[in-house]
Write an enzyme that holds these catalytic residues in place. Sequence first.
Site, PDB file in Angstrom:
ATOM      1  N   GLN A 128       0.830  -1.207   0.000  1.00 57.03           N
ATOM      2  CA  GLN A 128       0.000   0.000   0.000  1.00 57.03           C
ATOM      3  C   GLN A 128       0.865   1.257   0.000  1.00 57.03           C
ATOM      4  O   GLN A 128       1.567   1.518   0.981  1.00 57.03           O
ATOM      5  CB  GLN A 128      -0.894  -0.011   1.234  1.00 57.03           C
ATOM      6  CG  GLN A 128      -1.941   1.071   1.233  1.00 57.03           C
ATOM      7  CD  GLN A 128      -2.738   1.068   2.531  1.00 57.03           C
ATOM      8  OE1 GLN A 128      -2.183   1.204   3.608  1.00 57.03           O
ATOM      9  NE2 GLN A 128      -4.043   0.913   2.416  1.00 57.03           N
ATOM     10  N   GLY A 129       0.825   2.020  -1.071  1.00 57.73           N
ATOM     11  CA  GLY A 129       1.585   3.266  -1.163  1.00 57.73           C
ATOM     12  C   GLY A 129       0.704   4.462  -0.846  1.00 57.73           C
ATOM     13  O   GLY A 129       0.380   5.261  -1.733  1.00 57.73           O
ATOM     14  N   SER A 131       0.820   6.264   2.786  1.00 50.92           N
ATOM     15  CA  SER A 131       1.492   7.191   3.699  1.00 50.92           C
ATOM     16  C   SER A 131       2.774   7.748   3.110  1.00 50.92           C
ATOM     17  O   SER A 131       3.489   7.060   2.383  1.00 50.92           O
ATOM     18  CB  SER A 131       1.812   6.487   5.015  1.00 50.92           C
ATOM     19  OG  SER A 131       0.637   6.118   5.668  1.00 50.92           O
ATOM     20  N   SER A 163       4.242  -1.721   4.375  1.00 52.48           N
ATOM     21  CA  SER A 163       4.425  -3.124   4.766  1.00 52.48           C
ATOM     22  C   SER A 163       4.549  -4.004   3.523  1.00 52.48           C
ATOM     23  O   SER A 163       3.839  -3.782   2.541  1.00 52.48           O
ATOM     24  CB  SER A 163       3.238  -3.597   5.606  1.00 52.48           C
ATOM     25  OG  SER A 163       3.096  -2.781   6.729  1.00 52.48           O
ATOM     26  N   GLU A 246     -10.924  -1.532   5.736  1.00 52.64           N
ATOM     27  CA  GLU A 246      -9.846  -1.710   6.692  1.00 52.64           C
ATOM     28  C   GLU A 246     -10.374  -1.644   8.124  1.00 52.64           C
ATOM     29  O   GLU A 246     -10.079  -2.492   8.950  1.00 52.64           O
ATOM     30  CB  GLU A 246      -8.794  -0.621   6.474  1.00 52.64           C
ATOM     31  CG  GLU A 246      -7.656  -0.679   7.472  1.00 52.64           C
ATOM     32  CD  GLU A 246      -6.550   0.307   7.117  1.00 52.64           C
ATOM     33  OE1 GLU A 246      -5.704  -0.055   6.300  1.00 52.64           O
ATOM     34  OE2 GLU A 246      -6.538   1.419   7.647  1.00 52.64           O
TER      35      GLU A 246
END
Lengths: 384, 333
Positions: A128-129, A131, A163, A246
């Site tokens: 996941q890009g 933040s 992550s 989420e």
Amino acid sequence: MDLAYSEEERDFRARLREWLVKVLPELPPRPSPDDWPGRRAYDLGWQRRLYDAGYAGLHWPVDAGGRGATPTQHLIFLEETERAGAPYVGANFVGLLHAGPTIAAEGTPEQRARWLPPVLRGDEVWCQGFSEPGAGSDLASLRTRAVRDGDAYVVTGSKIWTSHAEVADWCELLVRTDPAAPKHRGITWLAMPMDAPGVTVRPLRTLVGSAEFAEVFLDEVRVPAANRVGAENDGWRVTMVTLSFERGTAFVGEVVACRRTLGELARAAKANGRWDDPVLRRRLGRLYGEFGALWRLTQWNVSEAQGAGGVPGTGGSVFKLAYSHARQELYEAAAEVLGAQSLSLEEEWTAQRLSSLSYTIAAGTSQIQHNIVAERILGLPKGR
Amino acid sequence: MDFRLTRDQRDVRAGVRALLAGRYGREALRSDVERAAGAGVEPGAGAAPGAGVDRSLWRELGEAGFFSLRLPESEGGAGLGLPEAVLVFEEAGRVLLPGPLVATHLAAGVVPGAASGAAVVTAFDLDGPLVAHLGGADAVLGMPEVPAGVPVRSADPLTPLWRARGVLPAGYRDTGALLTAALQAGSALRTVELAVRYAGEREQFGQPIGGFQAVKHLCSGMLVRAEVARTAVYAAAVTGDSAEIAAAKMLADGAAVRGARDCLQVYGGMGFTWEADVHLHLKRAWVRAEQWRTAAGAEELLAEALLTEASASASASASASASASASASASAG
């Protein structure tokens, strides 16, 4: 208010339980936390077993390749897999719980056909890009830029706290495509191949001592325009679809795990005599009551989601606030049970105590969740 | 599984809410408070022994089925269960309905007149020698007659207290704790509403105080505790499990007491005045926290339940591995 499971739901649970008893002993040994290629292979192997047995993408819609299970069945799945000690979703987290559902909801037929089956089969890993160093919980402040050049976007910037970046095939990437627009607009959602030229991954060491996540540097990375999900500059709305998943269901299995840990704590305290301390005993009793209530709250939220066509609501923020603090309290209590032994990093509970510190930060800090509850549920005015 | 309220349950709740809004709105509450305080030794200080139960209100509650709700239809009740009862008591908690509601409800079908609201029944549900509403009671749950008592000035204007000797009969504690928890949950949810409304109206530094994060976070924390407690109360009403009821009471006590304190903080100086209702919620929450099952008692009960469950699951997994090794050696043989 019906907490009883239907015959169909009980059947589902029984078949799942039977399958778990059969399949879990066949699993290879778990790799060490720092062995990233080993973790990828292990997690994808588990996903493949789920796929072959018909449990992959349980809560995904049928036309996206999922099983179209009800939220209650999904709840049973998470409860039973956790209870049996099955592998956690691990490296498949983003693919199964973020990017996949987003593509299923917002992607074109071609995009769904390209990206969804490999997630379900356990062939590809997503990261996941979202933040950035200057945009964590204030996600709308992200600055990574994408400039259209022919049939591609040219992306430059950096992402952080990513992550599984080291072993991911794809990144669900948020980029700014219109710097002049107000900050929630002008954002676009792209699927970026992690092996594209210009992508550099640098692992970050957490306070636990292991490399749990990474920084990702993007230097003029060309991402095909065909990889854009949703319209250009509509990425914020697309993302909100993802985040509700989420907070809605991502932590359900963990409540079961915490209840199991609490039982282990009680047995350990009884064995080492600390149970006789009424302060500690009452503390554990209180936690037992709290985690019991949190489990009921997940059932409540799942029932609400089922009534709303499967979309988790803002109850997820209420849950996450209560849960993340209770989890930290749980491992503080564990330290009290262990005494000085809690200073040993060889104790599993000590590692958990350290990692629980991230719970009030990850997936929207507690402070951001409080704002969400105050503004979206209670209707208090926006302000500073 | 569908945990949500059924249509009938939502109707029950809406009906009670409408009834109480008409019969026990804020004006009725405040007039009771002023009357009780006026009858006291020092006006404004606390409940006097004369602050009795309003008999006409009690009968109206009885007619509405408040006390007979769970009696079978053959005995004049509505034949409903604990899930419906907690919804009704949650509404009573919201409006701070005074009187020994729980004890009288528990006495329905046992003490003549309790079901219809003709009799006021109290109970020795506090630890120690204090009992609420003794002077105005026709009966005490599980006791042959109403014992004599000495009036004690009470912190809660509408819960008069007496020093007296008596016992709580066995078998009522769980249900009493559950219904009291429902009252607490209702009060907790109500104080969230009061705080949110005030925070949206009251301006400081040129904007509503509800726009400040510090105030927002107080309010959202109140809601989180209240929602967790309410869910726990509902679940405990469905299962009737003793440990789950203890957890519900513990969480609802915390939600009500802390909720009222945080509400008072949001009200600022106004919150520390007699005219704001906040102190009434706080004082009643204190009373209820001492009734039927205290947090300390709940924690001990829960600790015991945790250890029992943990030991059972340990021996279950031990016997599972024993049978696994037995079958392994069988196949080896």
